[in-house]
Design a protein around this motif. Structure first.
Motif, PDB file in Angstrom:
ATOM      1  N   ARG A   1      81.376 -69.747  42.820  1.00 42.02           N
ATOM      2  CA  ARG A   1      80.403 -70.480  43.634  1.00 42.02           C
ATOM      3  C   ARG A   1      79.568 -69.541  44.502  1.00 42.02           C
ATOM      4  O   ARG A   1      78.362 -69.742  44.663  1.00 42.02           O
ATOM      5  CB  ARG A   1      81.139 -71.495  44.509  1.00 42.02           C
ATOM      6  N   GLU A   2      80.193 -68.504  45.047  1.00 41.23           N
ATOM      7  CA  GLU A   2      79.501 -67.651  46.007  1.00 41.23           C
ATOM      8  C   GLU A   2      78.784 -66.463  45.374  1.00 41.23           C
ATOM      9  O   GLU A   2      77.864 -65.904  45.988  1.00 41.23           O
ATOM     10  CB  GLU A   2      80.493 -67.164  47.068  1.00 41.23           C
ATOM     11  N   ILE A   3      79.169 -66.072  44.167  1.00 39.85           N
ATOM     12  CA  ILE A   3      78.547 -64.904  43.534  1.00 39.85           C
ATOM     13  C   ILE A   3      77.355 -65.289  42.670  1.00 39.85           C
ATOM     14  O   ILE A   3      76.400 -64.526  42.524  1.00 39.85           O
ATOM     15  CB  ILE A   3      79.586 -64.130  42.693  1.00 39.85           C
ATOM     16  N   VAL A   4      77.378 -66.478  42.079  1.00 35.25           N
ATOM     17  CA  VAL A   4      76.314 -66.866  41.153  1.00 35.25           C
ATOM     18  C   VAL A   4      74.947 -66.777  41.831  1.00 35.25           C
ATOM     19  O   VAL A   4      74.757 -67.206  42.971  1.00 35.25           O
ATOM     20  CB  VAL A   4      76.561 -68.285  40.600  1.00 35.25           C
ATOM     21  N   GLY A   5      74.022 -66.149  41.136  1.00 36.33           N
ATOM     22  CA  GLY A   5      72.656 -66.042  41.635  1.00 36.33           C
ATOM     23  C   GLY A   5      72.416 -64.918  42.610  1.00 36.33           C
ATOM     24  O   GLY A   5      71.271 -64.676  43.009  1.00 36.33           O
ATOM     25  N   GLN A   6      73.455 -64.199  43.003  1.00 39.39           N
ATOM     26  CA  GLN A   6      73.282 -63.104  43.959  1.00 39.39           C
ATOM     27  C   GLN A   6      72.725 -61.865  43.261  1.00 39.39           C
ATOM     28  O   GLN A   6      73.086 -61.569  42.120  1.00 39.39           O
ATOM     29  CB  GLN A   6      74.618 -62.760  44.617  1.00 39.39           C
ATOM     30  N   PRO A   7      71.865 -61.117  43.926  1.00 35.32           N
ATOM     31  CA  PRO A   7      71.390 -59.861  43.340  1.00 35.32           C
ATOM     32  C   PRO A   7      72.511 -58.831  43.287  1.00 35.32           C
ATOM     33  O   PRO A   7      73.361 -58.777  44.185  1.00 35.32           O
ATOM     34  CB  PRO A   7      70.286 -59.415  44.306  1.00 35.32           C
ATOM     35  N   VAL A   8      72.523 -58.030  42.234  1.00 37.30           N
ATOM     36  CA  VAL A   8      73.562 -57.006  42.092  1.00 37.30           C
ATOM     37  C   VAL A   8      73.127 -55.788  42.905  1.00 37.30           C
ATOM     38  O   VAL A   8      72.635 -54.784  42.380  1.00 37.30           O
ATOM     39  CB  VAL A   8      73.810 -56.662  40.610  1.00 37.30           C
ATOM     40  N   ASP A   9      73.327 -55.900  44.204  1.00 40.17           N
ATOM     41  CA  ASP A   9      72.938 -54.823  45.110  1.00 40.17           C
ATOM     42  C   ASP A   9      74.175 -54.269  45.797  1.00 40.17           C
ATOM     43  O   ASP A   9      75.310 -54.665  45.496  1.00 40.17           O
ATOM     44  CB  ASP A   9      71.910 -55.325  46.123  1.00 40.17           C
ATOM     45  N   ASP A  10      73.974 -53.335  46.727  1.00 39.84           N
ATOM     46  CA  ASP A  10      75.114 -52.712  47.396  1.00 39.84           C
ATOM     47  C   ASP A  10      75.958 -53.728  48.160  1.00 39.84           C
ATOM     48  O   ASP A  10      77.188 -53.611  48.212  1.00 39.84           O
ATOM     49  CB  ASP A  10      74.627 -51.616  48.349  1.00 39.84           C
ATOM     50  N   ALA A  11      75.301 -54.703  48.742  1.00 39.25           N
ATOM     51  CA  ALA A  11      76.054 -55.721  49.493  1.00 39.25           C
ATOM     52  C   ALA A  11      76.984 -56.498  48.578  1.00 39.25           C
ATOM     53  O   ALA A  11      78.133 -56.788  48.935  1.00 39.25           O
ATOM     54  CB  ALA A  11      75.088 -56.671  50.193  1.00 39.25           C
TER      55      ALA A  11
ATOM     56  N   ARG B   1      79.999 -54.315  47.636  1.00 40.14           N
ATOM     57  CA  ARG B   1      80.982 -54.261  48.726  1.00 40.14           C
ATOM     58  C   ARG B   1      81.744 -55.578  48.826  1.00 40.14           C
ATOM     59  O   ARG B   1      82.961 -55.590  49.063  1.00 40.14           O
ATOM     60  CB  ARG B   1      80.275 -53.945  50.053  1.00 40.14           C
ATOM     61  N   ASP B   2      81.030 -56.685  48.643  1.00 36.98           N
ATOM     62  CA  ASP B   2      81.664 -58.004  48.708  1.00 36.98           C
ATOM     63  C   ASP B   2      82.746 -58.128  47.640  1.00 36.98           C
ATOM     64  O   ASP B   2      83.898 -58.485  47.941  1.00 36.98           O
ATOM     65  CB  ASP B   2      80.594 -59.078  48.519  1.00 36.98           C
ATOM     66  N   THR B   3      82.399 -57.840  46.386  1.00 35.53           N
ATOM     67  CA  THR B   3      83.375 -58.021  45.309  1.00 35.53           C
ATOM     68  C   THR B   3      84.522 -57.019  45.414  1.00 35.53           C
ATOM     69  O   THR B   3      85.676 -57.357  45.118  1.00 35.53           O
ATOM     70  CB  THR B   3      82.694 -57.912  43.941  1.00 35.53           C
ATOM     71  N   ALA B   4      84.221 -55.785  45.845  1.00 31.88           N
ATOM     72  CA  ALA B   4      85.296 -54.798  46.039  1.00 31.88           C
ATOM     73  C   ALA B   4      86.254 -55.257  47.133  1.00 31.88           C
ATOM     74  O   ALA B   4      87.479 -55.106  47.018  1.00 31.88           O
ATOM     75  CB  ALA B   4      84.703 -53.436  46.379  1.00 31.88           C
TER      76      ALA B   4
END
Length: 261
Positions: free
Chosen positions: A216-226, A229-232
Protein backbone atom coordinates in the motif's frame (compact mmCIF):
# COMPACT_ATOMS: atom_id res chain seq x y z
CA UNK A 1 -20.75 -10.42 18.13
CA UNK A 2 -24.29 -10.29 16.75
CA UNK A 3 -25.38 -8.56 13.55
CA UNK A 4 -28.63 -7.99 11.67
CA UNK A 5 -27.20 -8.04 8.13
CA UNK A 6 -24.15 -10.28 8.53
CA UNK A 7 -23.17 -13.72 9.74
CA UNK A 8 -19.76 -13.79 11.43
CA UNK A 9 -17.83 -16.89 12.47
CA UNK A 10 -14.28 -17.43 13.70
CA UNK A 11 -12.61 -20.85 13.49
CA UNK A 12 -9.02 -22.01 13.14
CA UNK A 13 -7.68 -18.42 13.04
CA UNK A 14 -9.99 -17.48 10.16
CA UNK A 15 -12.97 -15.14 10.40
CA UNK A 16 -15.73 -15.42 7.82
CA UNK A 17 -17.95 -12.38 7.33
CA UNK A 18 -21.00 -13.31 5.26
CA UNK A 19 -23.37 -10.76 3.74
CA UNK A 20 -26.75 -12.11 4.78
CA UNK A 21 -29.52 -10.27 2.96
CA UNK A 22 -30.00 -12.79 0.13
CA UNK A 23 -33.59 -11.76 -0.63
CA UNK A 24 -32.29 -8.25 -1.36
CA UNK A 25 -29.24 -9.50 -3.27
CA UNK A 26 -27.11 -8.44 -0.28
CA UNK A 27 -27.57 -4.79 -1.19
CA UNK A 28 -26.26 -2.09 1.16
CA UNK A 29 -28.28 0.03 3.46
CA UNK A 30 -27.08 2.20 6.33
CA UNK A 31 -27.30 -0.74 8.73
CA UNK A 32 -25.20 -3.04 6.57
CA UNK A 33 -22.59 -0.33 6.06
CA UNK A 34 -22.33 0.32 9.80
CA UNK A 35 -22.07 -3.39 10.60
CA UNK A 36 -19.36 -4.00 7.99
CA UNK A 37 -17.32 -1.10 9.36
CA UNK A 38 -17.70 -2.39 12.90
CA UNK A 39 -16.88 -6.02 12.19
CA UNK A 40 -13.76 -5.28 10.17
CA UNK A 41 -12.54 -2.89 12.85
CA UNK A 42 -13.12 -5.52 15.55
CA UNK A 43 -11.59 -8.39 13.58
CA UNK A 44 -8.59 -6.27 12.66
CA UNK A 45 -7.85 -5.93 16.37
CA UNK A 46 -8.57 -9.57 17.25
CA UNK A 47 -5.27 -11.43 17.82
CA UNK A 48 -7.04 -14.79 17.35
CA UNK A 49 -7.78 -13.90 13.72
CA UNK A 50 -5.10 -14.13 11.04
CA UNK A 51 -7.23 -13.92 7.90
CA UNK A 52 -10.74 -12.80 6.98
CA UNK A 53 -13.01 -14.16 4.25
CA UNK A 54 -15.74 -11.87 2.91
CA UNK A 55 -18.54 -14.01 1.48
CA UNK A 56 -22.25 -13.75 0.72
CA UNK A 57 -25.37 -15.88 1.00
CA UNK A 58 -27.72 -16.42 -1.91
CA UNK A 59 -27.27 -16.15 -5.67
CA UNK A 60 -25.80 -12.61 -5.64
CA UNK A 61 -22.65 -11.39 -3.94
CA UNK A 62 -23.76 -7.76 -3.65
CA UNK A 63 -26.04 -5.66 -5.84
CA UNK A 64 -24.82 -2.30 -4.54
CA UNK A 65 -27.27 0.07 -2.88
CA UNK A 66 -30.60 -1.11 -1.48
CA UNK A 67 -33.49 0.40 -3.47
CA UNK A 68 -35.36 1.47 -0.34
CA UNK A 69 -32.22 3.18 0.93
CA UNK A 70 -31.83 4.91 -2.45
CA UNK A 71 -35.42 6.14 -2.29
CA UNK A 72 -34.72 7.66 1.10
CA UNK A 73 -31.52 9.28 -0.18
CA UNK A 74 -33.47 10.92 -3.00
CA UNK A 75 -34.96 13.26 -0.43
CA UNK A 76 -31.69 14.10 1.31
CA UNK A 77 -30.09 17.51 1.23
CA UNK A 78 -26.56 17.91 -0.16
CA UNK A 79 -25.10 17.79 3.37
CA UNK A 80 -27.11 14.68 4.26
CA UNK A 81 -26.02 12.97 1.03
CA UNK A 82 -22.39 13.83 1.73
CA UNK A 83 -22.57 12.49 5.29
CA UNK A 84 -24.22 9.31 4.02
CA UNK A 85 -21.55 8.83 1.34
CA UNK A 86 -18.82 9.38 3.93
CA UNK A 87 -20.13 6.46 5.98
CA UNK A 88 -19.76 4.19 2.95
CA UNK A 89 -16.33 5.65 2.21
CA UNK A 90 -15.17 5.05 5.77
CA UNK A 91 -16.45 1.47 5.71
CA UNK A 92 -14.52 0.70 2.52
CA UNK A 93 -11.41 2.29 3.99
CA UNK A 94 -11.75 0.14 7.11
CA UNK A 95 -11.68 -2.98 4.93
CA UNK A 96 -8.82 -1.66 2.80
CA UNK A 97 -6.69 -0.73 5.83
CA UNK A 98 -7.60 -3.81 7.89
CA UNK A 99 -4.29 -5.21 9.21
CA UNK A 100 -5.48 -8.75 8.48
CA UNK A 101 -5.51 -10.09 4.90
CA UNK A 102 -9.02 -10.12 3.44
CA UNK A 103 -10.11 -12.66 0.81
CA UNK A 104 -13.30 -12.01 -1.16
CA UNK A 105 -15.28 -15.13 -2.08
CA UNK A 106 -17.45 -13.95 -4.98
CA UNK A 107 -20.07 -16.59 -5.75
CA UNK A 108 -22.48 -14.47 -7.76
CA UNK A 109 -23.16 -11.10 -9.33
CA UNK A 110 -21.24 -8.14 -7.97
CA UNK A 111 -22.57 -4.73 -8.99
CA UNK A 112 -21.87 -1.09 -8.21
CA UNK A 113 -20.97 -0.70 -4.52
CA UNK A 114 -20.40 -4.45 -4.36
CA UNK A 115 -17.44 -3.92 -6.65
CA UNK A 116 -16.09 -1.41 -4.16
CA UNK A 117 -16.29 -4.07 -1.46
CA UNK A 118 -14.38 -6.56 -3.61
CA UNK A 119 -11.78 -4.03 -4.72
CA UNK A 120 -11.05 -3.09 -1.10
CA UNK A 121 -10.10 -6.72 -0.36
CA UNK A 122 -6.58 -8.09 -0.79
CA UNK A 123 -7.36 -11.25 -2.74
CA UNK A 124 -10.42 -11.95 -4.88
CA UNK A 125 -11.59 -15.42 -5.90
CA UNK A 126 -14.62 -15.49 -8.19
CA UNK A 127 -16.90 -18.19 -9.47
CA UNK A 128 -17.19 -18.55 -13.23
CA UNK A 129 -20.89 -17.82 -12.66
CA UNK A 130 -20.23 -14.35 -11.24
CA UNK A 131 -20.89 -11.20 -13.22
CA UNK A 132 -19.62 -7.68 -12.60
CA UNK A 133 -21.00 -4.26 -13.41
CA UNK A 134 -20.33 -0.64 -12.53
CA UNK A 135 -23.92 0.34 -13.19
CA UNK A 136 -24.05 3.81 -11.64
CA UNK A 137 -24.29 5.91 -14.84
CA UNK A 138 -27.44 4.02 -15.83
CA UNK A 139 -29.06 5.71 -12.82
CA UNK A 140 -27.55 9.12 -13.49
CA UNK A 141 -24.89 8.57 -10.81
CA UNK A 142 -21.12 7.96 -10.75
CA UNK A 143 -19.06 5.36 -8.82
CA UNK A 144 -17.29 8.09 -6.87
CA UNK A 145 -16.99 6.61 -3.39
CA UNK A 146 -15.74 3.24 -4.60
CA UNK A 147 -13.47 4.69 -7.30
CA UNK A 148 -10.19 4.76 -5.30
CA UNK A 149 -10.34 1.00 -4.84
CA UNK A 150 -11.86 0.01 -8.17
CA UNK A 151 -9.38 2.08 -10.19
CA UNK A 152 -6.50 0.57 -8.20
CA UNK A 153 -7.84 -2.88 -9.04
CA UNK A 154 -8.69 -2.52 -12.74
CA UNK A 155 -6.46 0.37 -13.78
CA UNK A 156 -7.29 3.64 -15.48
CA UNK A 157 -7.95 2.31 -18.97
CA UNK A 158 -10.42 -0.37 -17.91
CA UNK A 159 -12.11 2.15 -15.60
CA UNK A 160 -12.55 4.54 -18.53
CA UNK A 161 -14.58 1.86 -20.31
CA UNK A 162 -16.61 0.30 -17.53
CA UNK A 163 -17.32 3.49 -15.56
CA UNK A 164 -18.72 5.07 -18.74
CA UNK A 165 -20.56 2.18 -20.40
CA UNK A 166 -21.99 0.38 -17.36
CA UNK A 167 -21.53 -2.84 -19.33
CA UNK A 168 -21.83 -6.11 -17.47
CA UNK A 169 -18.68 -8.22 -17.75
CA UNK A 170 -17.98 -11.80 -16.79
CA UNK A 171 -15.52 -13.31 -14.34
CA UNK A 172 -12.94 -14.04 -17.02
CA UNK A 173 -12.87 -10.36 -17.95
CA UNK A 174 -12.68 -9.44 -14.27
CA UNK A 175 -9.57 -11.58 -13.99
CA UNK A 176 -8.07 -10.17 -17.19
CA UNK A 177 -8.32 -6.57 -15.99
CA UNK A 178 -7.18 -7.32 -12.45
CA UNK A 179 -10.40 -7.27 -10.42
CA UNK A 180 -10.22 -11.02 -9.68
CA UNK A 181 -7.06 -12.97 -8.88
CA UNK A 182 -8.60 -16.37 -9.60
CA UNK A 183 -11.70 -17.59 -11.42
CA UNK A 184 -12.86 -21.13 -10.77
CA UNK A 185 -15.83 -23.41 -11.33
CA UNK A 186 -18.56 -22.89 -8.71
CA UNK A 187 -17.85 -26.29 -7.16
CA UNK A 188 -14.18 -25.38 -6.73
CA UNK A 189 -14.77 -22.01 -5.08
CA UNK A 190 -14.63 -23.14 -1.45
CA UNK A 191 -11.55 -25.32 -1.94
CA UNK A 192 -9.70 -22.51 -3.72
CA UNK A 193 -10.51 -20.00 -1.00
CA UNK A 194 -9.52 -22.55 1.66
CA UNK A 195 -6.16 -23.12 -0.01
CA UNK A 196 -5.39 -19.41 -0.10
CA UNK A 197 -6.49 -18.94 3.49
CA UNK A 198 -4.31 -21.85 4.61
CA UNK A 199 -1.31 -20.21 2.99
CA UNK A 200 -2.11 -16.94 4.77
CA UNK A 201 -2.48 -18.42 8.25
CA UNK A 202 0.72 -20.48 7.87
CA UNK A 203 2.76 -17.32 7.32
CA UNK A 204 4.16 -15.03 9.98
CA UNK A 205 1.26 -12.85 11.21
CA UNK A 206 3.58 -9.88 11.74
CA UNK A 207 5.19 -10.28 8.33
CA UNK A 208 1.80 -10.57 6.62
CA UNK A 209 0.66 -7.32 8.25
CA UNK A 210 3.86 -5.58 7.27
CA UNK A 211 3.75 -6.96 3.71
CA UNK A 212 0.20 -5.64 3.27
CA UNK A 213 1.33 -2.22 4.48
CA UNK A 214 4.40 -2.40 2.23
CA UNK A 215 2.36 -2.81 -0.94
CA UNK A 216 0.00 0.00 0.00
CA UNK A 217 2.75 2.47 0.91
CA UNK A 218 5.35 1.68 -1.77
CA UNK A 219 3.13 1.56 -4.87
CA UNK A 220 3.57 4.61 -7.04
CA UNK A 221 6.59 5.94 -5.15
CA UNK A 222 9.61 7.12 -7.14
CA UNK A 223 12.66 4.89 -6.82
CA UNK A 224 14.80 7.54 -5.20
CA UNK A 225 17.16 7.65 -2.23
CA UNK A 226 14.29 8.18 0.19
CA UNK A 227 12.56 5.02 -1.04
CA UNK A 228 15.80 3.01 -0.77
CA UNK A 229 16.25 4.16 2.83
CA UNK A 230 12.60 3.39 3.58
CA UNK A 231 12.72 -0.17 2.24
CA UNK A 232 16.14 -0.86 3.81
CA UNK A 233 14.75 0.32 7.14
CA UNK A 234 11.72 -1.94 6.83
CA UNK A 235 13.73 -5.09 6.16
CA UNK A 236 16.20 -4.22 8.92
CA UNK A 237 13.36 -3.81 11.41
CA UNK A 238 11.62 -7.05 10.50
CA UNK A 239 14.87 -9.04 10.51
CA UNK A 240 15.35 -7.95 14.11
CA UNK A 241 11.74 -8.66 15.11
CA UNK A 242 10.75 -11.67 17.18
CA UNK A 243 8.97 -13.38 14.31
CA UNK A 244 11.72 -12.47 11.88
CA UNK A 245 14.34 -14.13 14.06
CA UNK A 246 12.10 -17.13 14.70
CA UNK A 247 11.32 -17.58 11.01
CA UNK A 248 14.97 -17.66 9.99
CA UNK A 249 15.91 -19.92 12.92
CA UNK A 250 13.13 -22.40 12.14
CA UNK A 251 14.17 -22.53 8.49
CA UNK A 252 17.79 -23.21 9.38
CA UNK A 253 16.81 -25.77 12.01
CA UNK A 254 14.36 -27.48 9.62
CA UNK A 255 11.36 -27.16 11.94
CA UNK A 256 8.03 -25.39 11.89
CA UNK A 257 8.00 -21.81 13.20
CA UNK A 258 6.15 -21.20 16.43
CA UNK A 259 3.23 -19.44 14.74
CA UNK A 260 2.21 -22.75 13.11
CA UNK A 261 0.45 -24.91 15.69
Amino acid sequence: MTYDTLLVTVADKVATVTLNRPDLRNAFNEGAIAELARVFDELGRNDAVRAIVLAANGPSFCAGADLNWMKKMAGYSHDENEADAMRLAEMLRTIYLCPKPVVARVQGDCYAGGMGLVAACDIVVASEAAGFCLSEVKLGLIPATISPYVIKAMGEQAARRYFLTAERFDAAEAQRIGVAHAVVAPEALDATVAGIVKALVNNSPHAVRQAKTLVREIVGQPVDDALLRDTAGRIAAIRASTEGREGVASFLEKRKPTWIN
